[in-house]
Design a protein around this motif. Structure first.
Motif, PDB file in Angstrom:
ATOM      1  N   PRO A 207     -44.321 -49.311  55.076  1.00 51.23           N
ATOM      2  CA  PRO A 207     -45.698 -49.462  54.597  1.00 51.23           C
ATOM      3  C   PRO A 207     -46.055 -48.381  53.589  1.00 51.23           C
ATOM      4  CG  PRO A 207     -45.684 -48.453  56.762  1.00 51.23           C
ATOM      5  CD  PRO A 207     -44.258 -48.818  56.455  1.00 51.23           C
ATOM      6  N   ASN A 256     -44.536 -44.290  65.324  1.00 50.42           N
ATOM      7  CA  ASN A 256     -45.874 -44.720  64.945  1.00 50.42           C
ATOM      8  C   ASN A 256     -46.165 -46.087  65.556  1.00 50.42           C
ATOM      9  OD1 ASN A 256     -47.798 -46.222  62.937  1.00 50.42           O
ATOM     10  ND2 ASN A 256     -48.063 -44.049  62.504  1.00 50.42           N
ATOM     11  N   THR A 258     -47.463 -48.614  64.471  1.00 51.15           N
ATOM     12  CA  THR A 258     -47.130 -49.741  63.588  1.00 51.15           C
ATOM     13  C   THR A 258     -45.809 -50.372  63.990  1.00 51.15           C
ATOM     14  OG1 THR A 258     -48.250 -48.626  61.757  1.00 51.15           O
ATOM     15  CG2 THR A 258     -46.742 -50.400  61.172  1.00 51.15           C
ATOM     16  N   TYR A 259     -44.894 -49.550  64.517  1.00 50.82           N
ATOM     17  CA  TYR A 259     -43.552 -50.006  64.864  1.00 50.82           C
ATOM     18  C   TYR A 259     -43.340 -50.109  66.373  1.00 50.82           C
ATOM     19  CZ  TYR A 259     -42.415 -49.370  59.962  1.00 50.82           C
ATOM     20  OH  TYR A 259     -42.393 -49.467  58.594  1.00 50.82           O
TER      21      TYR A 259
END
Length: 273
Positions: A207, A256, A258-259
């Protein structure tokens, strides 16, 4: 080679109460051991956020990491001890001297950022206050270590040491950091849990925020052998983490949020092994 078992954490912060509850419960359901939260005025306060997290799921919680200059040492210790009490010992206290961006935030609330030495002294004073408040309890302490002075402090006071090097640091330099830490810690070296944080895991494209976090372009990071990256299939990622544990002793892996789902198959393969 480390004989410590793997455990995994998720680093995130709430965008809303509903969003936070979803993330925390998902992390617990997928086998992560800890939900970790950064500190800074641009985010919700970590201490009440983590209290909420511990209340909605059977999971450990921790600051990653609290910035010492944002509060007085006694106030920070009070917050940390309260979380240890309310979570029945499921709180891990990550504490540091603060990133450069914290300097402006400290000015906003009328405190001093201080010199590097003064901020390290704040960390020590905070830990001293926490020991007094804890009494018979023992809040686990996580400290980041990159430079020699931070390394010495971590060797003396930390239960968990997060290896704080930038994304492009060569493996040999990280290995030397670990060796230096072990020498400084002496007899207690084997008691220290070594942690490593990941910017990304799996195969998805990086990202845009990766550049801000890593300090390099995503393409450069992707092409490197960065220890902040864990790429490939679940089995390839699991093999790489085992290689890193053999090479550096790192067994506490955070990623994070996000993962969170990308790393989940690796958590299933390695957690507790």
């Amino acid at each position: 080679m480390s004989d410590k078992r793997f455990r995994f954490g998720v680093v995130g912060s709430p965008a809303s109460g509903t969003d936070w509850i979803k993330t925390v419960r998902q992390a617990a359901d997928l086998g992560y051991s800890t939900v970790l939260m950064p500190d800074g005025l641009q985010l919700p306060s970590p201490f009440p956020s983590l209290a909420m997290a511990a209340a909605v799921a059977d999971i450990r919680v921790g600051t990653f990491v609290a910035a010492a200059p944002l509060r007085t040492p006694r106030a920070t210790a009070w917050e940390a001890h309260t979380l240890t009490l309310l979570t029945d010992g499921r709180f891990e206290f990550g504490l540091g001297t603060g990133r450069p961006a914290v300097e402006q935030q400290v000015a906003e609330i009328g405190l001093r950022f201080g010199t590097a030495k003064e901020r390290r002294d704040q960390v020590r004073e905070t830990l001293d206050h926490l020991e007094k408040l804890d009494g018979d309890r023992r809040t686990p302490i996580m400290l980041a270590a990159g430079g020699p002075r931070a390394l010495a402090l971590a060797a003396a006071r930390a239960d968990i040491v997060s290896l704080a090097k930038d994304a492009m640091t060569p493996r040999a330099e990280v290995a030397q950091l670990v060796q230096d830490l072990r020498e400084l810690a002496g007899p207690r070296a084997d008691e220290i849990e070594l942690a490593m944080n990941l910017f990304a895991a799996g195969t998805r494209e990086l990202p845009p925020w990766t550049k801000r976090a890593a300090g390099v372009e995503p393409a450069e990071l992707e092409a490197s052998d960065s220890l902040m990256m864990l790429r490939g299939t679940p089995q390839q990622m699991a093999d790489e983490l085992q290689r890193r544990r053999d090479e550096f002793g790192t067994s506490y892996i955070s990623v994070n949020s996000t993962y969170l789902e990308d790393l989940a198959p690796v958590v299933a393969l390695l957690a507790g092994k």
